[in-house]
Design a protein around this motif. Structure first.
Motif, PDB file in Angstrom:
ATOM      1  N   GLU A  64       0.870  -1.248  -0.044  1.00 45.48           N
ATOM      2  CA  GLU A  64       0.154   0.108   0.098  1.00 45.48           C
ATOM      3  C   GLU A  64       0.778   1.351   0.214  1.00 45.48           C
ATOM      4  O   GLU A  64       0.427   2.400  -0.312  1.00 45.48           O
ATOM      5  CB  GLU A  64      -0.988  -0.075   1.081  1.00 45.48           C
ATOM      6  N   ASN A  65       2.208   1.149   0.453  1.00 43.86           N
ATOM      7  CA  ASN A  65       2.804   2.304   0.589  1.00 43.86           C
ATOM      8  C   ASN A  65       3.836   2.260  -0.819  1.00 43.86           C
ATOM      9  O   ASN A  65       4.644   1.294  -1.140  1.00 43.86           O
ATOM     10  CB  ASN A  65       4.199   2.005   1.690  1.00 43.86           C
ATOM     11  N   LYS A  66       3.737   3.625  -1.389  1.00 45.41           N
ATOM     12  CA  LYS A  66       4.466   3.573  -2.702  1.00 45.41           C
ATOM     13  C   LYS A  66       5.931   3.332  -2.498  1.00 45.41           C
ATOM     14  O   LYS A  66       6.692   3.038  -3.682  1.00 45.41           O
ATOM     15  CB  LYS A  66       4.189   5.068  -3.236  1.00 45.41           C
ATOM     16  N   ASN A  67       6.480   3.801  -1.387  1.00 47.40           N
ATOM     17  CA  ASN A  67       8.006   3.346  -1.087  1.00 47.40           C
ATOM     18  C   ASN A  67       8.357   1.961  -1.351  1.00 47.40           C
ATOM     19  O   ASN A  67       9.509   1.697  -1.943  1.00 47.40           O
ATOM     20  CB  ASN A  67       8.387   3.666   0.164  1.00 47.40           C
ATOM     21  N   THR A  68       7.329   1.141  -1.203  1.00 44.11           N
ATOM     22  CA  THR A  68       7.717  -0.166  -1.428  1.00 44.11           C
ATOM     23  C   THR A  68       8.224  -0.619  -3.018  1.00 44.11           C
ATOM     24  O   THR A  68       9.021  -1.387  -3.267  1.00 44.11           O
ATOM     25  CB  THR A  68       6.693  -1.127  -0.954  1.00 44.11           C
ATOM     26  N   ILE A  69       7.308   0.294  -3.628  1.00 40.18           N
ATOM     27  CA  ILE A  69       7.694   0.063  -5.119  1.00 40.18           C
ATOM     28  C   ILE A  69       9.403   0.290  -5.383  1.00 40.18           C
ATOM     29  O   ILE A  69       9.948  -0.366  -6.097  1.00 40.18           O
ATOM     30  CB  ILE A  69       7.206   1.144  -6.231  1.00 40.18           C
ATOM     31  N   GLU A  70       9.784   1.376  -4.916  1.00 37.65           N
ATOM     32  CA  GLU A  70      11.259   1.508  -4.897  1.00 37.65           C
ATOM     33  C   GLU A  70      12.320   0.633  -4.310  1.00 37.65           C
ATOM     34  O   GLU A  70      13.335   0.444  -4.881  1.00 37.65           O
ATOM     35  CB  GLU A  70      11.428   3.195  -4.445  1.00 37.65           C
ATOM     36  N   LEU A  71      11.831   0.073  -3.188  1.00 33.66           N
ATOM     37  CA  LEU A  71      12.514  -1.054  -2.470  1.00 33.66           C
ATOM     38  C   LEU A  71      12.606  -2.253  -3.382  1.00 33.66           C
ATOM     39  O   LEU A  71      13.535  -2.725  -3.345  1.00 33.66           O
ATOM     40  CB  LEU A  71      11.732  -1.054  -1.143  1.00 33.66           C
ATOM     41  N   TYR A  72      11.537  -2.395  -3.862  1.00 36.14           N
ATOM     42  CA  TYR A  72      11.358  -3.550  -4.730  1.00 36.14           C
ATOM     43  C   TYR A  72      12.381  -3.463  -5.978  1.00 36.14           C
ATOM     44  O   TYR A  72      13.152  -4.499  -6.499  1.00 36.14           O
ATOM     45  CB  TYR A  72       9.895  -4.003  -5.209  1.00 36.14           C
ATOM     46  N   LEU A  73      12.469  -2.393  -6.593  1.00 34.68           N
ATOM     47  CA  LEU A  73      13.208  -1.883  -7.688  1.00 34.68           C
ATOM     48  C   LEU A  73      14.672  -2.055  -7.367  1.00 34.68           C
ATOM     49  O   LEU A  73      15.593  -2.641  -8.080  1.00 34.68           O
ATOM     50  CB  LEU A  73      12.940  -0.725  -8.460  1.00 34.68           C
ATOM     51  N   LYS A  74      15.131  -1.605  -6.100  1.00 41.62           N
ATOM     52  CA  LYS A  74      16.443  -1.720  -5.675  1.00 41.62           C
ATOM     53  C   LYS A  74      16.811  -3.183  -5.663  1.00 41.62           C
ATOM     54  O   LYS A  74      17.748  -3.594  -5.884  1.00 41.62           O
ATOM     55  CB  LYS A  74      16.560  -1.099  -4.195  1.00 41.62           C
ATOM     56  N   TYR A  75      15.882  -4.107  -4.853  1.00 42.04           N
ATOM     57  CA  TYR A  75      16.124  -5.432  -4.966  1.00 42.04           C
ATOM     58  C   TYR A  75      16.299  -6.085  -6.255  1.00 42.04           C
ATOM     59  O   TYR A  75      16.997  -7.067  -6.463  1.00 42.04           O
ATOM     60  CB  TYR A  75      14.886  -6.041  -4.247  1.00 42.04           C
ATOM     61  N   ALA A  76      15.405  -5.925  -7.047  1.00 41.61           N
ATOM     62  CA  ALA A  76      15.480  -6.392  -8.593  1.00 41.61           C
ATOM     63  C   ALA A  76      16.772  -6.032  -9.242  1.00 41.61           C
ATOM     64  O   ALA A  76      17.287  -6.914  -9.760  1.00 41.61           O
ATOM     65  CB  ALA A  76      14.450  -5.700  -9.511  1.00 41.61           C
TER      66      ALA A  76
END
Length: 387
Positions: A64-76
């Protein structure tokens, strides 16, 4: 075997999600695992997310938090950097819609939320993360392939009555076209847009996020098919405190249905043909493969004779689905592969090891593996294909 798909677990590989710090033991485990697969000259497909968002991220709002998108992108990006040379193909997510259903609609998986609006937001954010990952991947690996693994349960109406047809149309709009249109066309259907507006379900979004979605071009789509959905018009109309998908249809039991008695799911191989025709006719015959199709069986050891499980029921299931898939391919469907779920009996998020799906048995007590009759069948099928 030509291909093998496995997943990396985010919270095992990474221990500081903002800094994206790598756990050395996890890195070595995955690298050695991948090398063993490659030694056998099997195409390695690695999926980045299979329902397992780290708990620390959930505590900060999860998807639900938009920041998770960026964290996932870092992980990818970290995974691409660590394993890009050895991995043949990548997948961004496994069954994102099932992930949302289990976590935010029906309360099966943590955080066990039941809220339609929140589920829409989570799904949209997952699609943004998928799209940003695909777009980044294509800048560094223009000649490698990336996909997403999508679960599809096409809805069939009880009758040709208008109300029943509308019920099936609604379920397909939410659970089929919502996924396929965003992934393959980069848009929502007008029907879905109007519905989201009418019921105040529109997610928070930024225009640049839709640009990312439109730009993201996967190389093929991987589809999981197990069973259809059978729906009918609502039997009773009642005012509900909050809207849910089941506010607009009811499930029903098709009188002619065949059931897997060991799992409770309907066996409907024609659904695979219908899915193939859907991709052909509505999505420009986009390239696709079956990434999961299979049959779970509880207490399967009761079918063991000496050291082999005689799973003729699984062989019949595979044969019937392959027959319908062949008809679709003969009629021009752009399907290039079929992967069974699964090679070896595996662990389930909801049922641990209760239901067995493998063509290879995993003996929990002795930690040994034994090929099943279906495994021998698949082996013979592969030999026929190679002739």
């Amino acid at each position: 075997m030509e291909t093998y798909r496995i997943s990396i677990q985010w919270s095992r590989l990474i221990y500081n999600f903002e800094k994206c710090s790598v756990n050395k033991d996890a890195y070595e485990f995955y690298l050695n695992y991948f090398k063993e697969i490659k030694k056998r000259k099997i195409k390695l497909i690695v999926n980045l997310h299979h329902f397992d968002t780290p708990y620390e991220i959930f505590k900060n709002g999860g998807w639900e938090n938009k920041n998770t998108i960026e964290l996932y992108l870092k992980y990818a990006k970290k995974c691409f950097g660590l394993f890009g040379d050895i991995v043949d193909e990548w997948a961004t997510f496994n069954e994102p819609s099932a992930n949302v259903e289990c976590q935010y609609l029906y309360g099966f998986h943590f955080p066990k939320v039941q809220d339609f609006k929140r589920s829409i937001q989570v799904y949209f954010n997952l699609m943004v993360a998928h799209s940003k990952t695909v777009n980044y991947f294509k800048t560094i690996y223009p000649n490698k392939k990336i996909t997403i693994i999508v679960s599809i349960n096409p809805a069939y109406p009880r009758s040709q009555n208008k109300a029943d047809l509308q019920a099936a149309e609604f379920r397909n709009m939410i659970f089929v076209y919502f996924q396929l249109n965003l992934i393959l066309k980069g848009t929502l259907t007008k029907q879905l847009e109007n519905f989201l507006k009418q019921y105040d379900l529109i997610p928070q979004y930024f225009l640049e996020e839709f640009e990312e979605i439109k730009k993201a071009k996967i190389d093929y789509i991987a589809l999981n098919y197990y069973q259809p959905s059978r729906v009918k018009a609502k039997e009773t109309k009642k005012i509900e405190e909050k809207i849910m998908p089941l506010s607009f249809y009811d499930y029903y039991e098709w009188p002619k249905r065949r059931i897997n008695p060991h799992r409770g799911w309907e066996i409907y191989p024609q659904g695979l043909y219908d899915l193939a025709m859907l991709i052909k006719n509505e999505y420009d015959n986009f390239a696709w493969m079956i990434s999961e199709n299979g049959m779970g069986v509880e207490n399967e050891e009761k079918f063991k004779i000496e050291v082999i499980i005689n799973d003729d029921y699984r062989i019949e299931f595979i044969e019937e689905h392959l027959q319908f898939l062949k008809i679709a391919i003969d009629q021009g469907s752009n399907c290039f592969g079929y992967s069974l779920w699964t090679f070896i009996d595996c662990w389930s998020w909801a049922n641990a090891f209760k239901n067995r799906y493998g063509i290879v048995e995993y003996d929990l007590e002795n930690k040994k593996t034994f090929i099943k009759k279906s495994g021998i069948y698949i082996s013979e099928l592969i030999k026929l294909k190679s002739q």
